[in-house]
Design an enzyme around this catalytic site. Sequence first.
Site, PDB file in Angstrom:
ATOM      1  N   GLY A 222      12.117 -42.579  -3.768  1.00  0.00           N
ATOM      2  CA  GLY A 222      12.413 -43.208  -2.482  1.00  0.00           C
ATOM      3  C   GLY A 222      13.440 -44.303  -2.645  1.00  0.00           C
ATOM      4  O   GLY A 222      14.296 -44.250  -3.541  1.00  0.00           O
ATOM      5  N   SER A 223      13.326 -45.316  -1.789  1.00  0.00           N
ATOM      6  CA  SER A 223      14.359 -46.353  -1.760  1.00  0.00           C
ATOM      7  C   SER A 223      13.959 -47.560  -2.616  1.00  0.00           C
ATOM      8  O   SER A 223      12.781 -47.786  -2.897  1.00  0.00           O
ATOM      9  CB  SER A 223      14.578 -46.811  -0.317  1.00  0.00           C
ATOM     10  N   GLU A 225      14.099 -50.645  -1.714  1.00  0.00           N
ATOM     11  CA  GLU A 225      13.349 -51.629  -0.907  1.00  0.00           C
ATOM     12  C   GLU A 225      11.852 -51.319  -1.016  1.00  0.00           C
ATOM     13  O   GLU A 225      11.028 -52.217  -1.178  1.00  0.00           O
ATOM     14  CB  GLU A 225      13.778 -51.574   0.566  1.00  0.00           C
ATOM     15  N   GLU A 244      12.357 -42.831  -9.142  1.00  0.00           N
ATOM     16  CA  GLU A 244      13.579 -42.057  -8.856  1.00  0.00           C
ATOM     17  C   GLU A 244      14.153 -42.579  -7.563  1.00  0.00           C
ATOM     18  O   GLU A 244      13.610 -42.309  -6.488  1.00  0.00           O
ATOM     19  CB  GLU A 244      13.213 -40.579  -8.649  1.00  0.00           C
ATOM     20  N   CYS A 278      19.941 -37.548  -2.198  1.00  0.00           N
ATOM     21  CA  CYS A 278      20.099 -38.619  -3.190  1.00  0.00           C
ATOM     22  C   CYS A 278      21.332 -38.400  -4.064  1.00  0.00           C
ATOM     23  O   CYS A 278      21.901 -39.345  -4.576  1.00  0.00           O
ATOM     24  CB  CYS A 278      18.848 -38.727  -4.050  1.00  0.00           C
TER      25      CYS A 278
END
Length: 477
Positions: A222-223, A225, A244, A278
């Site tokens: 994911g991100s 943040e 990742e 991604c």
Amino acid sequence: MEEYMYYVGGEFRSSKNRIEVINPANEEPFAYFYESSKEDIEYAIKCAKDAYKEWRCLDFSKRGEILADISDLILENVNTLADLETREIGKIFRESLFVDIPLSQEVFKYYASFSQTFYERFDSDKTGIDIIRYEPFGVVAVLLPYNVPFMIFGFVVPAALLAGNSVIIKPSEYGSLSILEFTKHLQKLDIPAGLINVISGRGDVVGSYLCSKDVDLISFTGSRETLKKIFSRISENPKKVVCELGGCNICVVFEDADLEEAVQNVCGSAFIKQGQMCIGTTLLLVEASIYDDFMDSLVEKIEKIELGDPFDPTVGMGPLVTKDHLLAVDEKVKNILNGFGKLIYGGRADKEKGYFYKPTVVELEEILYEEFFAPVLLAKRVKESEIETILENNPTGLVTQIWTKDLEKAKKFEKMSRSGTVWINTFARISPKTPFGGAKESGWGRNLGKEGLFEYMFAKHVGIGFEKSPISGWFGF
Ligand code: NAD
């Protein structure tokens, strides 16, 4: 309205909180799923712990047989799974059907073929024996991103299971249906009831609660943040996080490149899945001598990309996943255009329904390292001498593309690029055998290949002595 329950301890469950699923191409709700309750998450962890104790005792070949069965189940259901990913996320149907779901299936098949001999090593001399053995961690929490849920399920779960772990999967609240649908087939497998659990709901509620509980490892895709939030949530109870992330992927086109191939691949890498990939290119560096011609040719091609219903075979791009994402991307692009960017092509699409954004190209005066996760390509005219610094200053490092016919030059820039993958004169060369993951702020985990399997095992050293131990007699008694 279609209903999707979550799956814990081999049972389907629901809660009082429903989450509605909206088709981003026509803005119509068509399904709902449930937000897993705290009690059910705890129950999932208990079941996963019980299942792990049984599963870890099986040898690799037996676990491999189950992975092969899962691979067959995916094949049997590829149409339904692809259909759901397209309706929920807006991806072009042929991408879901021919790439995303099949790649997941291939990874299950690949790990199913691993043999046992690979994992233990012995050394001995007259003083004793050393055995190096690889052991599972226990219960793995698997957090999936919205863009390719079933693909990443395939990148993570077979390796985690083959290693001897049990899993609790939490798909994104914007991409849950294919995973929830697949649970309907898990009861056909000869596995312990809590080996594979799927819980659903919002990340900051269900995902956050799962991470904070007694799971042994977190596999997060994911991100950045969200990763930061997970770290603060687990700071009192730290554990391994295989992570990742995404980043600003750079594509460099030198003047001696095969320009037609390079243009094709820049288009594909920036705009497939509406840029919600991604591995997608966000920063395009083109050598000054060919910049104008290259950009003309790129725009000529982009103009031909049709936006619309992702099930229509003539359509090249579908909608973005949600209205919020569409609005955020639009605002980000406008801010760049108010600063040091010039619009070459694109912007928000003029459609009555659906979250459509055109393939967009912005020319930059200054370098900007961004991940839009949208069909927005930033382009910069460069001299060869500037490229090393631009690559070096990229805070992220998932994928770099290099386009040149000069292999010595390609090698030089490949070495300069600190990213998990470098593609030279190609794009999306991904296979179950080759490790995939990032460097720098793109994370440190690896999926696929031998390396992907080792993420889910720890090395145990068993030392057996034949003689006196090294510390016998240390105190003189
Ligand atoms: P995201 O970070 O918003 O969400 C990822 C997952 O984390 C979701 O399941 C979400 O529900 C969950 N989550 C959200 N908040 C949480 C919290 N506080 N605690 C625990 N879990 C939480 O990411 P996304 O928007 O779904 O995916 C896009 C990002 O993923 C992009 O940055 C992209 O580059 C990256 N990505 C990376 C790869 C890779 O293999 N490197 C693959 C696909 C996507």
